[in-house]
Design an enzyme around this catalytic site. Structure first.
Site, PDB file in Angstrom:
ATOM      1  N   HIS A 198      46.200  42.189  37.610  1.00 35.59           N
ATOM      2  CA  HIS A 198      44.787  42.102  38.019  1.00 35.59           C
ATOM      3  C   HIS A 198      44.737  41.513  39.430  1.00 35.59           C
ATOM      4  O   HIS A 198      44.961  40.321  39.625  1.00 35.59           O
ATOM      5  CB  HIS A 198      44.011  41.226  37.013  1.00 35.59           C
ATOM      6  CG  HIS A 198      42.526  41.378  37.108  1.00 35.59           C
ATOM      7  ND1 HIS A 198      41.700  41.394  36.000  1.00 35.59           N
ATOM      8  CD2 HIS A 198      41.707  41.529  38.177  1.00 35.59           C
ATOM      9  CE1 HIS A 198      40.429  41.538  36.382  1.00 35.59           C
ATOM     10  NE2 HIS A 198      40.424  41.610  37.708  1.00 35.59           N
ATOM     11  N   MET A 199      44.481  42.374  40.395  1.00 37.14           N
ATOM     12  CA  MET A 199      44.552  41.941  41.799  1.00 37.14           C
ATOM     13  C   MET A 199      43.564  40.816  42.099  1.00 37.14           C
ATOM     14  O   MET A 199      42.487  40.742  41.488  1.00 37.14           O
ATOM     15  CB  MET A 199      44.326  43.110  42.757  1.00 37.14           C
ATOM     16  CG  MET A 199      42.944  43.730  42.702  1.00 37.14           C
ATOM     17  SD  MET A 199      42.604  44.788  44.153  1.00 37.14           S
ATOM     18  CE  MET A 199      41.892  43.599  45.286  1.00 37.14           C
ATOM     19  N   HIS A 200      43.919  39.953  43.010  1.00 38.19           N
ATOM     20  CA  HIS A 200      43.034  38.866  43.412  1.00 38.19           C
ATOM     21  C   HIS A 200      43.436  38.359  44.795  1.00 38.19           C
ATOM     22  O   HIS A 200      44.598  38.453  45.187  1.00 38.19           O
ATOM     23  CB  HIS A 200      43.059  37.726  42.385  1.00 38.19           C
ATOM     24  CG  HIS A 200      44.436  37.265  42.025  1.00 38.19           C
ATOM     25  ND1 HIS A 200      45.241  37.940  41.129  1.00 38.19           N
ATOM     26  CD2 HIS A 200      45.162  36.207  42.460  1.00 38.19           C
ATOM     27  CE1 HIS A 200      46.398  37.300  41.023  1.00 38.19           C
ATOM     28  NE2 HIS A 200      46.378  36.247  41.819  1.00 38.19           N
ATOM     29  N   VAL A 201      42.447  37.851  45.508  1.00 35.26           N
ATOM     30  CA  VAL A 201      42.669  37.310  46.849  1.00 35.26           C
ATOM     31  C   VAL A 201      42.637  35.791  46.762  1.00 35.26           C
ATOM     32  O   VAL A 201      41.742  35.219  46.143  1.00 35.26           O
ATOM     33  CB  VAL A 201      41.553  37.784  47.815  1.00 35.26           C
ATOM     34  CG1 VAL A 201      41.750  37.188  49.207  1.00 35.26           C
ATOM     35  CG2 VAL A 201      41.514  39.305  47.890  1.00 35.26           C
ATOM     36  N   ILE A 204      39.423  35.346  44.417  1.00 33.18           N
ATOM     37  CA  ILE A 204      38.398  36.391  44.372  1.00 33.18           C
ATOM     38  C   ILE A 204      39.034  37.608  43.718  1.00 33.18           C
ATOM     39  O   ILE A 204      40.092  38.069  44.161  1.00 33.18           O
ATOM     40  CB  ILE A 204      37.932  36.784  45.795  1.00 33.18           C
ATOM     41  CG1 ILE A 204      37.457  35.548  46.576  1.00 33.18           C
ATOM     42  CG2 ILE A 204      36.849  37.860  45.735  1.00 33.18           C
ATOM     43  CD1 ILE A 204      37.289  35.811  48.070  1.00 33.18           C
TER      44      ILE A 204
END
Ligand SMILES: [Zn+2]
Length: 169
Positions: A121-124, A64
């Site tokens: 680019h941050m993501h979970v 995400i």
């Protein structure tokens, strides 16, 4: 020595592939909505995107990310944080309905030293888990443990999403 790590040798290729300077696959995907199936983009919401990880730790590994190319939570807006949190809930619903995991690992890596393949680019990560999956993998480390094809799983998740009107934000 921690023995709980999942064995995912294909991740090496992933990390190597991502070391191209200036490359961001999430931003690339955002620019080409026509290729969502090919790119395994499951959901696009107002501020976020959910994709099936091509180099998974386990079957059904989803990512995400905010639409905006931001590195960390400090750069995120309240609305993005809220939407991403709701998407953690919704991805768990979709995965539970589709492949019935026994549990989940949900987490984030910040910085390459912490294992982030795409630190800009941050993501979970949402990783489904089943009883005994680590045991099986540590015993049969040469076995390709993910037998379900990504495209097949992608289609099932799309079906589930349509049937249950997911995501509900
Ligand atoms: Zn990006």
């Amino acid at each position: 020595m921690q023995q709980e790590n999942l064995w995912a040798p294909w991740r090496t290729k992933y990390i190597q592939g991502l070391s191209r300077p200036g490359g961001c696959f999430i931003c690339d995907y955002m620019k080409s909505p026509g290729a969502d199936e090919e790119n395994l983009v499951l959901w696009r919401t107002e501020k976020s995107v959910v994709v099936l990880n091509r180099f998974p730790y386990n079957n059904g590994h989803l990512l995400i990310a905010p639409v905006r190319h931001i590195p960390d939570l400090a750069a995120a807006q309240e609305a993005e944080l809220l939407e991403i949190t709701k998407l953690i809930r919704e991805t768990q619903k979709a995965l539970s309905l589709t492949i019935k995991p026994h549990g989940f690992n949900v987490g984030m890596n910040f910085g390459r030293c912490a294992g982030a393949g795409l630190p800009e680019h941050m993501h979970v990560h949402v990783v489904p888990r089943w009883d005994g999956d680590t045991n099986f993998m540590s015993v049969c480390s040469e076995t390709k443990v993910i037998s379900q094809s990504l495209t097949e799983l992608y289609r099932l998740l799309v079906e589930t999403s349509q049937k249950h009107s997911l995501p509900r934000l």
